[in-house]
Design an enzyme around this catalytic site. Structure first.
Site, short mmCIF file in Angstrom:
data_model
loop_
_atom_site.label_atom_id
_atom_site.label_comp_id
_atom_site.label_asym_id
_atom_site.label_seq_id
_atom_site.Cartn_x
_atom_site.Cartn_y
_atom_site.Cartn_z
N ASP A 65 0.81 -1.22 0.00
CA ASP A 65 0.00 0.00 0.00
C ASP A 65 0.84 1.27 0.00
OD1 ASP A 65 0.77 -0.74 2.61
OD2 ASP A 65 -0.88 0.34 3.54
N HIS A 66 2.17 1.11 0.06
CA HIS A 66 3.04 2.28 0.09
C HIS A 66 3.91 2.44 -1.16
CE1 HIS A 66 2.43 3.57 4.36
NE2 HIS A 66 1.91 2.35 4.40
N HIS A 137 8.57 -0.98 12.46
CA HIS A 137 7.43 -1.56 11.75
C HIS A 137 7.63 -3.06 11.45
CE1 HIS A 137 3.68 -1.43 9.69
NE2 HIS A 137 4.16 -1.62 8.48
N HIS A 263 -3.37 7.30 7.77
CA HIS A 263 -3.32 5.84 7.58
C HIS A 263 -4.43 5.13 8.34
CE1 HIS A 263 -1.37 1.78 7.40
NE2 HIS A 263 -0.81 2.26 6.30
#
Length: 307
Positions: A65-66, A137, A263
């Site tokens: 998604d990035h 992350h 987000h």
């Protein structure tokens, strides 16, 4: 003028209300992208931002998604006969992933693509710098801080008169050289100007659970764009993300002027998320929608929408 344009504000997957992450910084005619989720090309078109003006793309990490919007963006630049190089920055493995990405399909870019792998770095670009810093992350991931250079203060007529001078062509020469000699006396620029104007500072965390590095690099930022994927600890679970309350605590401790909660998980409708955030966060914040824009003029900012 510096503008921050939210092209995609949701996380994980797009839905009818919002696209996945991408943020455009427009500064002196240049466009810088922070992340490029799928569908970013369409978002750029809707926002009337030309892909040909993009000079640099900073990817926070390699979850789909990035970064999955990168291919359509590069192909469009090629179809439009781009010749200027494009610079892509990202964390460890960026070079390997981008090279593999560009080998897929029957096409070749018409321009050079320079790939830069970053750890914690300070990159200098004319009137601004971009700092990269490590976040938490579960995979190699970075946050980014944009810092505009401080500007000199305005000429102060009272200071000029106190030195026995009058405004004139010497002021332009002084501005260019920093110091000049007048009647046997050396005059420095700071002798005849007011206090420097602080440059704008914008920080983007990408995806991260709360960590000290975010607070450190966000100190006194004008805008902190902090991921706040979930409303509660229970919903967040073990996903290496942050909650609204955690993002708010970082903003308060770092003394940032404005927090943008970013987000959002697809499960939350905008109004539901906003009302809950108002209960959880006692710092100044916004919940941006796709195509919201923040324009900075000196120490002031204005929030609008280009939808």
């Amino acid at each position: 003028m510096l503008e921050v344009i939210f092209l995609g504000t949701g996380g994980i997957m797009p839905n009818r209300e919002r696209n996945v992450p991408s943020i455009a910084l427009r500064y002196n005619g240049e466009i810088i992208l922070w992340d490029v989720g799928e569908g970013t090309l369409r978002q750029l078109n809707t926002a009337k931002l030309s892909p040909m003006r993009i000079e640099k793309i900073f990817i926070t990490h390699f979850h789909g998604d990035h970064y999955l919007g990168l291919m359509s963006l590069i192909q469009t630049m090629t179809l439009w006969n781009r010749e200027r190089p494009l610079h892509i920055y990202g964390p460890k493995y960026t070079f390997e992933f981008i090279q593999n990405y560009l080998k897929s399909g029957f096409f070749a870019p018409s321009f050079e693509i320079h790939v830069h792998e970053l750890g914690e770095a300070r990159l200098k670009f004319g009137n601004y710098e971009i700092w990269s810093f490590k976040v938490e992350h579960g995979i190699p991931a970075l946050g980014y801080a944009f810092k505009e250079k401080d500007k000199r203060g305005n000429f102060d007529l009272e200071k000029i008169r106190e030195l026995g001078l009058k405004p004139g062509p010497w002021m332009k020469e002084l501005e260019l050289k920093g110091k000049i000699e007048i009647n046997g006396r050396v005059i420095y620029l700071e002798d005849v100007t007011g206090r420097p104007k602080k440059g704008v500072k914008i920080v983007y965390t990408g995806d991260t659970e709360p960590c000290e590095r975010v607070k450190l690099f966000s100190e006194r930022a004008d805008l902190l764009i902090h991921e706040a994927t979930y409303l509660t600890d229970e919903e967040r679970g073990e996903s290496y993300h942050s909650t609204v309350n955690e993002a708010c605590e970082v903003a308060k401790k770092a003394k940032v002027k404005l927090l943008a909660l970013f987000h959002r998980a697809p499960r939350y409708e905008y109004d539901e998320y906003l009302q809950k955030a108002k209960q959880l966060c006692d710092h100044k914040f916004i919940v941006p929608k796709d195509f919201d824009k923040i324009s900075f003029k000196g120490e002031n900012y204005e929030l609008s929408s280009i939808r």
